[in-house]
Design a protein around this motif. Sequence first.
Motif, PDB file in Angstrom:
ATOM      1  N   PHE A 119      10.449  -2.187  -9.177  1.00  9.36           N
ATOM      2  CA  PHE A 119      10.348  -3.585  -8.780  1.00  9.36           C
ATOM      3  C   PHE A 119       9.515  -3.735  -7.515  1.00  9.36           C
ATOM      4  O   PHE A 119       8.672  -4.635  -7.406  1.00  9.36           O
ATOM      5  CB  PHE A 119      11.755  -4.155  -8.575  1.00  9.36           C
ATOM      6  CG  PHE A 119      11.770  -5.609  -8.254  1.00  9.36           C
ATOM      7  CD1 PHE A 119      11.374  -6.555  -9.187  1.00  9.36           C
ATOM      8  CD2 PHE A 119      12.174  -6.042  -7.001  1.00  9.36           C
ATOM      9  CE1 PHE A 119      11.386  -7.904  -8.885  1.00  9.36           C
ATOM     10  CE2 PHE A 119      12.192  -7.384  -6.691  1.00  9.36           C
ATOM     11  CZ  PHE A 119      11.796  -8.324  -7.633  1.00  9.36           C
ATOM     12  N   GLU A 120       9.708  -2.839  -6.564  1.00 11.14           N
ATOM     13  CA  GLU A 120       8.924  -2.874  -5.326  1.00 11.14           C
ATOM     14  C   GLU A 120       7.446  -2.625  -5.609  1.00 11.14           C
ATOM     15  O   GLU A 120       6.576  -3.277  -5.030  1.00 11.14           O
ATOM     16  CB  GLU A 120       9.458  -1.831  -4.354  1.00 11.14           C
ATOM     17  CG  GLU A 120       8.827  -1.883  -2.991  1.00 11.14           C
ATOM     18  CD  GLU A 120       9.395  -0.850  -2.037  1.00 11.14           C
ATOM     19  OE1 GLU A 120       8.926  -0.807  -0.899  1.00 11.14           O
ATOM     20  OE2 GLU A 120      10.302  -0.095  -2.436  1.00 11.14           O
ATOM     21  N   ALA A 121       7.159  -1.709  -6.528  1.00  9.86           N
ATOM     22  CA  ALA A 121       5.769  -1.437  -6.884  1.00  9.86           C
ATOM     23  C   ALA A 121       5.139  -2.667  -7.548  1.00  9.86           C
ATOM     24  O   ALA A 121       3.975  -3.003  -7.283  1.00  9.86           O
ATOM     25  CB  ALA A 121       5.685  -0.233  -7.811  1.00  9.86           C
ATOM     26  N   GLU A 122       5.895  -3.347  -8.405  1.00 14.26           N
ATOM     27  CA  GLU A 122       5.376  -4.557  -9.029  1.00 14.26           C
ATOM     28  C   GLU A 122       5.123  -5.646  -7.993  1.00 14.26           C
ATOM     29  O   GLU A 122       4.119  -6.369  -8.073  1.00 14.26           O
ATOM     30  CB  GLU A 122       6.357  -5.057 -10.087  1.00 14.26           C
ATOM     31  CG  GLU A 122       6.408  -4.187 -11.330  1.00 14.26           C
ATOM     32  CD  GLU A 122       7.417  -4.690 -12.344  1.00 14.26           C
ATOM     33  OE1 GLU A 122       7.854  -5.856 -12.212  1.00 14.26           O
ATOM     34  OE2 GLU A 122       7.752  -3.939 -13.262  1.00 14.26           O
ATOM     35  N   GLN A 171      -3.669 -11.637  -2.891  1.00 13.32           N
ATOM     36  CA  GLN A 171      -4.599 -11.528  -1.758  1.00 13.32           C
ATOM     37  C   GLN A 171      -6.043 -11.510  -2.255  1.00 13.32           C
ATOM     38  O   GLN A 171      -6.921 -12.146  -1.662  1.00 13.32           O
ATOM     39  CB  GLN A 171      -4.290 -10.259  -0.969  1.00 13.32           C
ATOM     40  CG  GLN A 171      -5.105 -10.115   0.296  1.00 13.32           C
ATOM     41  CD  GLN A 171      -4.689  -8.892   1.097  1.00 13.32           C
ATOM     42  OE1 GLN A 171      -3.806  -8.157   0.694  1.00 13.32           O
ATOM     43  NE2 GLN A 171      -5.325  -8.689   2.217  1.00 13.32           N
ATOM     44  N   THR A 172      -6.303 -10.810  -3.355  1.00 18.25           N
ATOM     45  CA  THR A 172      -7.657 -10.764  -3.913  1.00 18.25           C
ATOM     46  C   THR A 172      -8.077 -12.143  -4.411  1.00 18.25           C
ATOM     47  O   THR A 172      -9.215 -12.566  -4.194  1.00 18.25           O
ATOM     48  CB  THR A 172      -7.712  -9.747  -5.070  1.00 18.25           C
ATOM     49  OG1 THR A 172      -7.251  -8.485  -4.593  1.00 18.25           O
ATOM     50  CG2 THR A 172      -9.127  -9.596  -5.590  1.00 18.25           C
ATOM     51  N   VAL A 173      -7.160 -12.853  -5.066  1.00 15.46           N
ATOM     52  CA  VAL A 173      -7.474 -14.198  -5.553  1.00 15.46           C
ATOM     53  C   VAL A 173      -7.767 -15.128  -4.377  1.00 15.46           C
ATOM     54  O   VAL A 173      -8.718 -15.917  -4.418  1.00 15.46           O
ATOM     55  CB  VAL A 173      -6.305 -14.733  -6.413  1.00 15.46           C
ATOM     56  CG1 VAL A 173      -6.471 -16.222  -6.693  1.00 15.46           C
ATOM     57  CG2 VAL A 173      -6.210 -13.965  -7.712  1.00 15.46           C
ATOM     58  N   ARG A 174      -6.990 -15.034  -3.305  1.00 19.44           N
ATOM     59  CA  ARG A 174      -7.251 -15.864  -2.118  1.00 19.44           C
ATOM     60  C   ARG A 174      -8.619 -15.552  -1.528  1.00 19.44           C
ATOM     61  O   ARG A 174      -9.342 -16.452  -1.097  1.00 19.44           O
ATOM     62  CB  ARG A 174      -6.177 -15.633  -1.066  1.00 19.44           C
ATOM     63  CG  ARG A 174      -4.869 -16.279  -1.393  1.00 19.44           C
ATOM     64  CD  ARG A 174      -3.849 -16.026  -0.312  1.00 19.44           C
ATOM     65  NE  ARG A 174      -2.570 -16.651  -0.635  1.00 19.44           N
ATOM     66  CZ  ARG A 174      -1.432 -16.350  -0.054  1.00 19.44           C
ATOM     67  NH1 ARG A 174      -1.400 -15.454   0.901  1.00 19.44           N
ATOM     68  NH2 ARG A 174      -0.328 -16.955  -0.409  1.00 19.44           N
ATOM     69  N   LEU A 175      -8.986 -14.284  -1.510  1.00 17.85           N
ATOM     70  CA  LEU A 175     -10.290 -13.894  -0.981  1.00 17.85           C
ATOM     71  C   LEU A 175     -11.410 -14.480  -1.827  1.00 17.85           C
ATOM     72  O   LEU A 175     -12.395 -15.019  -1.300  1.00 17.85           O
ATOM     73  CB  LEU A 175     -10.399 -12.370  -0.929  1.00 17.85           C
ATOM     74  CG  LEU A 175     -11.706 -11.794  -0.413  1.00 17.85           C
ATOM     75  CD1 LEU A 175     -11.880 -12.138   1.066  1.00 17.85           C
ATOM     76  CD2 LEU A 175     -11.731 -10.292  -0.594  1.00 17.85           C
ATOM     77  N   HIS A 176     -11.261 -14.413  -3.166  1.00 18.89           N
ATOM     78  CA  HIS A 176     -12.285 -14.971  -4.048  1.00 18.89           C
ATOM     79  C   HIS A 176     -12.379 -16.495  -3.903  1.00 18.89           C
ATOM     80  O   HIS A 176     -13.481 -17.053  -3.914  1.00 18.89           O
ATOM     81  CB  HIS A 176     -12.000 -14.602  -5.506  1.00 18.89           C
ATOM     82  CG  HIS A 176     -12.269 -13.176  -5.824  1.00 18.89           C
ATOM     83  ND1 HIS A 176     -13.498 -12.579  -5.642  1.00 18.89           N
ATOM     84  CD2 HIS A 176     -11.470 -12.195  -6.317  1.00 18.89           C
ATOM     85  CE1 HIS A 176     -13.450 -11.321  -5.992  1.00 18.89           C
ATOM     86  NE2 HIS A 176     -12.215 -11.056  -6.408  1.00 18.89           N
ATOM     87  N   ILE A 177     -11.240 -17.157  -3.743  1.00 22.58           N
ATOM     88  CA  ILE A 177     -11.257 -18.608  -3.562  1.00 22.58           C
ATOM     89  C   ILE A 177     -11.962 -18.960  -2.259  1.00 22.58           C
ATOM     90  O   ILE A 177     -12.777 -19.897  -2.209  1.00 22.58           O
ATOM     91  CB  ILE A 177      -9.822 -19.166  -3.595  1.00 22.58           C
ATOM     92  CG1 ILE A 177      -9.263 -19.083  -5.014  1.00 22.58           C
ATOM     93  CG2 ILE A 177      -9.781 -20.598  -3.088  1.00 22.58           C
ATOM     94  CD1 ILE A 177      -7.797 -19.443  -5.118  1.00 22.58           C
ATOM     95  N   TYR A 235       1.929  -4.842  -6.185  1.00 23.27           N
ATOM     96  CA  TYR A 235       0.774  -5.129  -7.041  1.00 23.27           C
ATOM     97  C   TYR A 235       0.509  -6.636  -7.073  1.00 23.27           C
ATOM     98  O   TYR A 235      -0.646  -7.066  -6.941  1.00 23.27           O
ATOM     99  CB  TYR A 235       1.025  -4.606  -8.454  1.00 23.27           C
ATOM    100  CG  TYR A 235      -0.059  -4.970  -9.424  1.00 23.27           C
ATOM    101  CD1 TYR A 235      -1.311  -4.359  -9.376  1.00 23.27           C
ATOM    102  CD2 TYR A 235       0.149  -5.958 -10.375  1.00 23.27           C
ATOM    103  CE1 TYR A 235      -2.309  -4.706 -10.249  1.00 23.27           C
ATOM    104  CE2 TYR A 235      -0.843  -6.313 -11.259  1.00 23.27           C
ATOM    105  CZ  TYR A 235      -2.065  -5.691 -11.195  1.00 23.27           C
ATOM    106  OH  TYR A 235      -3.053  -6.044 -12.067  1.00 23.27           O
ATOM    107  N   MET A 236       1.563  -7.435  -7.229  1.00 23.19           N
ATOM    108  CA  MET A 236       1.382  -8.886  -7.257  1.00 23.19           C
ATOM    109  C   MET A 236       0.846  -9.392  -5.922  1.00 23.19           C
ATOM    110  O   MET A 236       0.000 -10.290  -5.886  1.00 23.19           O
ATOM    111  CB  MET A 236       2.703  -9.578  -7.607  1.00 23.19           C
ATOM    112  CG  MET A 236       3.089  -9.353  -9.046  1.00 23.19           C
ATOM    113  SD  MET A 236       4.594 -10.134  -9.666  1.00 23.19           S
ATOM    114  CE  MET A 236       5.374 -10.891  -8.326  1.00 23.19           C
TER     115      MET A 236
END
Length: 92
Positions: free
Chosen positions: A33-36, A45-51, A39-40
């Motif tokens: 669960f912690e690994a998931e 964070q990647t989506v925020r960077l792209h936005i 990952y989320m």
Amino acid sequence: MVVLSILSVGAFVAFFFYHRVVMTKFERSLINFEAELDYMEDVIQTVRLHIAEMEINQIRRSRTAPAKKSGKKRGRPVNPDSIRQKKLKGGK
């Protein structure tokens, strides 16, 4: 009395092993669960960077107008009667 003590020790050992197996499964599920969650978090964070990059690219920037091409040469005007021009042409 001896039978009761043997049964209680056996129950304690059985409870210990059962508890250990259950807790091991629980710990593994928590690790997954912690690994998931990690990952989320990375995906968000990647989506925020792209936005942010898309918003920066959408900002209109002032652009310089291209220079109009004319028949005249650019630079300082030349006086054909000047001494320098006469020297360049080879005359005195």
